[in-house]
Motif scaffolding. Structure first.
Motif, PDB file in Angstrom:
ATOM      1  N   MET A   1       0.610  -1.164  -0.100  1.00  0.00           N
ATOM      2  CA  MET A   1      -0.156   0.186  -0.083  1.00  0.00           C
ATOM      3  C   MET A   1       1.022   1.241   0.050  1.00  0.00           C
ATOM      4  SD  MET A   1      -3.273   0.864   2.466  1.00  0.00           S
ATOM      5  CE  MET A   1      -2.137   0.371   4.127  1.00  0.00           C
ATOM      6  N   LEU A   2       0.455   2.152  -0.741  1.00  0.00           N
ATOM      7  CA  LEU A   2       1.065   3.593  -0.830  1.00  0.00           C
ATOM      8  C   LEU A   2       0.089   4.415  -0.289  1.00  0.00           C
ATOM      9  CD1 LEU A   2       2.946   5.880  -1.773  1.00  0.00           C
ATOM     10  CD2 LEU A   2       1.851   5.743  -3.861  1.00  0.00           C
ATOM     11  N   GLY A   3       0.500   5.458   0.806  1.00  0.00           N
ATOM     12  CA  GLY A   3      -0.205   6.439   1.342  1.00  0.00           C
ATOM     13  C   GLY A   3       0.045   7.874   1.199  1.00  0.00           C
ATOM     14  N   LEU A   4      -0.748   8.525   0.575  1.00  0.00           N
ATOM     15  CA  LEU A   4      -0.577   9.947   0.676  1.00  0.00           C
ATOM     16  C   LEU A   4      -1.116  10.840   1.405  1.00  0.00           C
ATOM     17  CD1 LEU A   4      -1.400   9.789  -3.312  1.00  0.00           C
ATOM     18  CD2 LEU A   4       0.649   9.553  -2.380  1.00  0.00           C
ATOM     19  N   TRP A   5      -0.164  11.659   2.184  1.00  0.00           N
ATOM     20  CA  TRP A   5      -0.686  12.598   3.235  1.00  0.00           C
ATOM     21  C   TRP A   5      -0.408  14.089   2.774  1.00  0.00           C
ATOM     22  CZ3 TRP A   5      -1.623  10.720   8.315  1.00  0.00           C
ATOM     23  CH2 TRP A   5      -1.739   9.407   8.597  1.00  0.00           C
ATOM     24  N   GLU A   6      -1.573  14.971   2.739  1.00  0.00           N
ATOM     25  CA  GLU A   6      -1.577  16.193   2.492  1.00  0.00           C
ATOM     26  C   GLU A   6      -0.880  17.036   3.635  1.00  0.00           C
ATOM     27  OE1 GLU A   6      -4.262  19.979   1.804  1.00  0.00           O
ATOM     28  OE2 GLU A   6      -4.606  18.503   0.148  1.00  0.00           O
ATOM     29  N   MET A   7       0.245  17.536   3.402  1.00  0.00           N
ATOM     30  CA  MET A   7       0.974  18.299   4.660  1.00  0.00           C
ATOM     31  C   MET A   7       1.427  19.609   4.165  1.00  0.00           C
ATOM     32  SD  MET A   7       0.884  16.222   7.121  1.00  0.00           S
ATOM     33  CE  MET A   7       1.982  15.190   8.200  1.00  0.00           C
ATOM     34  N   PRO A   8       1.651  20.537   5.088  1.00  0.00           N
ATOM     35  CA  PRO A   8       2.076  22.038   4.978  1.00  0.00           C
ATOM     36  C   PRO A   8       3.475  21.709   4.658  1.00  0.00           C
ATOM     37  CG  PRO A   8       1.341  21.776   7.158  1.00  0.00           C
ATOM     38  CD  PRO A   8       1.257  20.370   6.755  1.00  0.00           C
ATOM     39  N   GLU A   9       4.251  22.683   3.552  1.00  0.00           N
ATOM     40  CA  GLU A   9       5.473  22.640   3.058  1.00  0.00           C
ATOM     41  C   GLU A   9       6.518  22.432   4.413  1.00  0.00           C
ATOM     42  OE1 GLU A   9       8.187  25.121   0.124  1.00  0.00           O
ATOM     43  OE2 GLU A   9       6.330  25.818   0.653  1.00  0.00           O
ATOM     44  N   ALA A  10       6.238  23.112   5.426  1.00  0.00           N
ATOM     45  CA  ALA A  10       7.219  22.934   6.586  1.00  0.00           C
ATOM     46  C   ALA A  10       7.459  21.467   6.824  1.00  0.00           C
ATOM     47  CB  ALA A  10       6.958  23.810   7.625  1.00  0.00           C
ATOM     48  N   GLU A  11       6.512  20.638   6.877  1.00  0.00           N
ATOM     49  CA  GLU A  11       6.601  19.295   7.113  1.00  0.00           C
ATOM     50  C   GLU A  11       6.931  18.209   5.955  1.00  0.00           C
ATOM     51  OE1 GLU A  11       3.199  18.039   9.674  1.00  0.00           O
ATOM     52  OE2 GLU A  11       2.948  20.108  10.148  1.00  0.00           O
ATOM     53  N   ARG A  12       7.047  18.728   4.736  1.00  0.00           N
ATOM     54  CA  ARG A  12       7.170  17.827   3.677  1.00  0.00           C
ATOM     55  C   ARG A  12       8.910  18.044   3.330  1.00  0.00           C
ATOM     56  NH1 ARG A  12       3.405  21.055   1.044  1.00  0.00           N
ATOM     57  NH2 ARG A  12       5.064  21.742  -0.380  1.00  0.00           N
ATOM     58  N   SER A  13       9.226  16.723   2.854  1.00  0.00           N
ATOM     59  CA  SER A  13      10.486  16.466   2.058  1.00  0.00           C
ATOM     60  C   SER A  13      10.431  15.398   1.223  1.00  0.00           C
ATOM     61  CB  SER A  13      11.730  16.290   3.181  1.00  0.00           C
ATOM     62  OG  SER A  13      11.347  15.192   3.813  1.00  0.00           O
ATOM     63  N   SER A  14      11.212  15.632   0.237  1.00  0.00           N
ATOM     64  CA  SER A  14      11.172  14.716  -0.982  1.00  0.00           C
ATOM     65  C   SER A  14      11.579  13.120  -0.512  1.00  0.00           C
ATOM     66  CB  SER A  14      11.715  15.032  -2.286  1.00  0.00           C
ATOM     67  OG  SER A  14      13.270  15.132  -2.044  1.00  0.00           O
ATOM     68  N   ARG A  15      10.883  12.145  -1.135  1.00  0.00           N
ATOM     69  CA  ARG A  15      11.295  10.671  -0.508  1.00  0.00           C
ATOM     70  C   ARG A  15      11.554  10.088  -2.150  1.00  0.00           C
ATOM     71  NH1 ARG A  15      12.578  11.995   3.982  1.00  0.00           N
ATOM     72  NH2 ARG A  15      10.867  12.038   5.540  1.00  0.00           N
ATOM     73  N   HIS A  16      12.279   8.792  -1.866  1.00  0.00           N
ATOM     74  CA  HIS A  16      12.335   7.992  -3.137  1.00  0.00           C
ATOM     75  C   HIS A  16      11.585   6.801  -2.754  1.00  0.00           C
ATOM     76  CE1 HIS A  16      14.049   5.590  -6.270  1.00  0.00           C
ATOM     77  NE2 HIS A  16      14.658   4.755  -5.297  1.00  0.00           N
ATOM     78  N   PHE A  17      10.939   6.117  -3.581  1.00  0.00           N
ATOM     79  CA  PHE A  17      10.785   4.715  -3.821  1.00  0.00           C
ATOM     80  C   PHE A  17      10.431   4.070  -5.240  1.00  0.00           C
ATOM     81  CE2 PHE A  17       6.871   7.067  -3.106  1.00  0.00           C
ATOM     82  CZ  PHE A  17       5.965   6.772  -4.126  1.00  0.00           C
ATOM     83  N   ALA A  18      10.514   2.817  -5.264  1.00  0.00           N
ATOM     84  CA  ALA A  18      10.716   2.090  -6.489  1.00  0.00           C
ATOM     85  C   ALA A  18       9.476   0.947  -6.563  1.00  0.00           C
ATOM     86  CB  ALA A  18      11.665   1.399  -6.822  1.00  0.00           C
ATOM     87  N   PHE A  19       8.766   1.102  -7.833  1.00  0.00           N
ATOM     88  CA  PHE A  19       7.675   0.136  -8.284  1.00  0.00           C
ATOM     89  C   PHE A  19       8.148  -0.676  -8.993  1.00  0.00           C
ATOM     90  CE2 PHE A  19       5.277   4.421  -8.068  1.00  0.00           C
ATOM     91  CZ  PHE A  19       4.373   4.021  -6.938  1.00  0.00           C
ATOM     92  N   GLU A  20       8.180  -2.198  -8.424  1.00  0.00           N
ATOM     93  CA  GLU A  20       8.418  -3.307  -8.996  1.00  0.00           C
ATOM     94  C   GLU A  20       7.476  -3.543 -10.356  1.00  0.00           C
ATOM     95  OE1 GLU A  20       8.884  -8.215  -8.384  1.00  0.00           O
ATOM     96  OE2 GLU A  20       7.920  -6.997  -7.257  1.00  0.00           O
ATOM     97  N   CYS A  21       8.029  -3.690 -11.579  1.00  0.00           N
ATOM     98  CA  CYS A  21       7.539  -3.689 -12.808  1.00  0.00           C
ATOM     99  C   CYS A  21       8.209  -4.726 -13.846  1.00  0.00           C
ATOM    100  CB  CYS A  21       7.515  -2.600 -13.568  1.00  0.00           C
ATOM    101  SG  CYS A  21       6.927  -1.097 -12.922  1.00  0.00           S
ATOM    102  N   ASP A  22       7.412  -5.175 -14.763  1.00  0.00           N
ATOM    103  CA  ASP A  22       7.864  -6.125 -15.606  1.00  0.00           C
ATOM    104  C   ASP A  22       9.033  -5.637 -16.355  1.00  0.00           C
ATOM    105  OD1 ASP A  22       7.197  -8.766 -17.488  1.00  0.00           O
ATOM    106  OD2 ASP A  22       7.277  -7.332 -18.809  1.00  0.00           O
ATOM    107  N   LYS A  23      10.233  -6.529 -16.537  1.00  0.00           N
ATOM    108  CA  LYS A  23      11.172  -6.031 -17.477  1.00  0.00           C
ATOM    109  C   LYS A  23      10.961  -5.626 -18.767  1.00  0.00           C
ATOM    110  CE  LYS A  23      13.913  -8.944 -19.601  1.00  0.00           C
ATOM    111  NZ  LYS A  23      14.457 -10.167 -20.162  1.00  0.00           N
TER     112      LYS A  23
END
Length: 152
Positions: free
Chosen positions: A51-73
């Motif tokens: 599961m992926l969760g999206l949370w709306e937050m004020p700018e001061a509480e946000r920072s960029s993240r990285h994650f990968a989706f497994e896909c077919d080659k």
């Protein structure tokens, strides 16, 4: 005992914009929305597996993240770039050399292509490749990987 990664969450500026972005990605299905808490959840792949969760937050509480989706080659190699371009999403390889093509991380080995969501989170489509890892080869094009992997 850990069997896998069940969920990850990212903070976003505008939940409606992010929902619109993520629901375009293949294999994601909305599964829960809480307007009061400004949260949206998506199943990734099969329901109840990840599961992926999206949370709306004020700018001061946000920072960029990285994650990968497994896909077919084959999808990554032959369709991912055109798919992302069809949605006006800029994609790039790990080397950020201006060439929008999947690259191979020889230490895994895995083929991947990158793109950003509207909030600057770095997303990736990735597929583990068959064959022995060759960390000494670094990050190479898939064609180079085919040559390198035959050297066993």
């Amino acid at each position: 005992m850990i069997k896998g990664l069940y969920e990850t969450h990212v903070y976003v500026k505008d939940l409606a914009t992010s929902i619109q972005f993520y629901q375009q990605l293949p294999g994601l299905a909305p599964c829960h929305y809480d307007e009061e808490r400004k949260i949206a959840f998506f199943w990734v792949g099969a329901p109840q597996k990840f599961m992926l969760g999206l949370w709306e937050m004020p700018e001061a509480e946000r920072s960029s993240r990285h994650f990968a989706f497994e896909c077919d080659k084959n999808w990554i190699l032959h369709e991912s770039v055109s798919f992302l371009h069809s949605l006006n999403i800029r994609c790039y390889n790990f080397l950020k050399d201006g060439i929008a093509r999947p690259m191979v991380f020889c230490w895994m080995p895995a083929v991947a292509i990158y793109f950003d969501d509207p909030d600057g989170n770095v997303l990736e489509f990735i597929s583990i490749l068959e064959g022995r890892a060759k960390p000494e080869s670094g990050v190479v094009s898939y064609d180079e990987w085919l040559t390198i992997s035959k050297e066993d």
